[in-house]
Write an enzyme that holds these catalytic residues in place. Structure first.
Site, PDB file in Angstrom:
ATOM      1  N   ASP A  24       0.872  -1.175   0.000  1.00  0.00           N
ATOM      2  CA  ASP A  24       0.000   0.000   0.000  1.00  0.00           C
ATOM      3  C   ASP A  24       0.911   1.228   0.000  1.00  0.00           C
ATOM      4  O   ASP A  24       2.135   1.125  -0.184  1.00  0.00           O
ATOM      5  CB  ASP A  24      -0.991  -0.039   1.176  1.00  0.00           C
TER       6      ASP A  24
ATOM      7  N   CYS B 175       3.213  -3.077   4.048  1.00  0.00           N
ATOM      8  CA  CYS B 175       2.338  -1.962   4.410  1.00  0.00           C
ATOM      9  C   CYS B 175       3.074  -1.164   5.483  1.00  0.00           C
ATOM     10  O   CYS B 175       4.282  -1.325   5.638  1.00  0.00           O
ATOM     11  CB  CYS B 175       0.950  -2.431   4.835  1.00  0.00           C
TER      12      CYS B 175
ATOM     13  N   HIS C  17      11.551 -23.756   8.452  1.00  0.00           N
ATOM     14  CA  HIS C  17      10.551 -24.458   9.258  1.00  0.00           C
ATOM     15  C   HIS C  17       9.119 -24.264   8.772  1.00  0.00           C
ATOM     16  O   HIS C  17       8.305 -25.178   8.896  1.00  0.00           O
ATOM     17  CB  HIS C  17      10.632 -23.999  10.724  1.00  0.00           C
TER      18      HIS C  17
ATOM     19  N   THR D 110       2.995  -1.091   8.934  1.00  0.00           N
ATOM     20  CA  THR D 110       3.538  -1.930  10.013  1.00  0.00           C
ATOM     21  C   THR D 110       3.783  -3.374   9.583  1.00  0.00           C
ATOM     22  O   THR D 110       4.468  -4.121  10.279  1.00  0.00           O
ATOM     23  CB  THR D 110       2.551  -1.988  11.191  1.00  0.00           C
TER      24      THR D 110
ATOM     25  N   HIS E 293       8.640 -30.726   9.987  1.00  0.00           N
ATOM     26  CA  HIS E 293       8.013 -29.433   9.689  1.00  0.00           C
ATOM     27  C   HIS E 293       6.903 -29.597   8.647  1.00  0.00           C
ATOM     28  O   HIS E 293       5.878 -28.929   8.707  1.00  0.00           O
ATOM     29  CB  HIS E 293       9.062 -28.435   9.218  1.00  0.00           C
TER      30      HIS E 293
HETATM   31  C1  RB5 Z   1      -1.960   2.783   6.371  1.00  0.00           C
HETATM   32  O1  RB5 Z   1      -2.030   4.026   6.969  1.00  0.00           O
HETATM   33  C2  RB5 Z   1      -1.612   1.712   7.397  1.00  0.00           C
HETATM   34  O2  RB5 Z   1      -2.670   1.510   8.256  1.00  0.00           O
HETATM   35  C3  RB5 Z   1      -1.217   0.432   6.707  1.00  0.00           C
HETATM   36  O3  RB5 Z   1      -0.121   0.676   5.868  1.00  0.00           O
HETATM   37  C4  RB5 Z   1      -0.789  -0.720   7.590  1.00  0.00           C
HETATM   38  O4  RB5 Z   1       0.174  -0.307   8.514  1.00  0.00           O
HETATM   39  C5  RB5 Z   1      -1.857  -1.501   8.210  1.00  0.00           C
HETATM   40  O5  RB5 Z   1      -1.643  -2.456   8.957  1.00  0.00           O
END
Ligand code: RB5
Length: 147
Positions: free
Chosen positions: A7, A64, A97, A66, A132
């Site tokens: 994203d 993304c 694994h 996080t 595994h």
């Molecule tokens: C976008 O602002 C953010 O929420 C997305 O990139 C991600 O971190 C979601 O888990």
């Protein structure tokens, strides 16, 4: 063949990982997003994960902000074993694994140097099979019973 998608929160890191893949000689397809404009991570996570699950692509990389949202989405798709990575040991283990067919990285969490090391460790490791595989078979059985 590897697919990569992000994203807006992972866009910048996606571009750097593409440079790394190019330099290392890996073939890949970029499924977007293509700029910093705000988009919804499930759209990109679902698109890539379906195409890995169908074996159109052997492996996938999702990014993304996080890594959490993409992990949640990817692991909803039957046949996907997505690993959210923050350290190189786990990156290697995710192949040895877990035979992870997707890795997820947080573009707002992980620096470019570490991200490259994570991708390298995941790609260069070998699945160990044996006990595994038996565990992965249990996950596959769970998926069959859910549908
Ligand atoms: C976008 O602002 C953010 O929420 C997305 O990139 C991600 O971190 C979601 O888990």
């Amino acid at each position: 063949m590897i697919a990569i998608a992000s994203d807006h929160g992972g866009f910048e890191l996606k571009e750097d990982i593409k440079d790394f893949l190019n330099d290392a000689g890996y073939e890949f397809t970029d499924l977007g997003t293509n700029n910093n404009d705000s988009v919804d991570y499930p759209d990109y996570g679902i698109k890539l994960s379906r195409r890995v699950a169908s074996q159109e692509f052997e492996k996938g990389i999702l990014i993304c902000g996080t890594g959490i949202g993409m992990s949640i989405v990817a692991n909803k798709i039957p046949g996907i074993r997505a690993a959210l990575l923050n350290d190189v040991f786990s990156a290697r283990m995710s192949t040895e694994h877990n035979n992870a067919n997707i890795i997820v990285i947080g573009g707002r969490v992980t620096g470019k140097g570490l991200a490259r090391e994570l991708v390298k460790a995941w790609l260069e490791a070998t699945f160990e099979g044996g006990r595994h595989q038996k565990r992965l078979d249990k996950i596959a059985e769970l998926e069959r019973n859910l549908t």
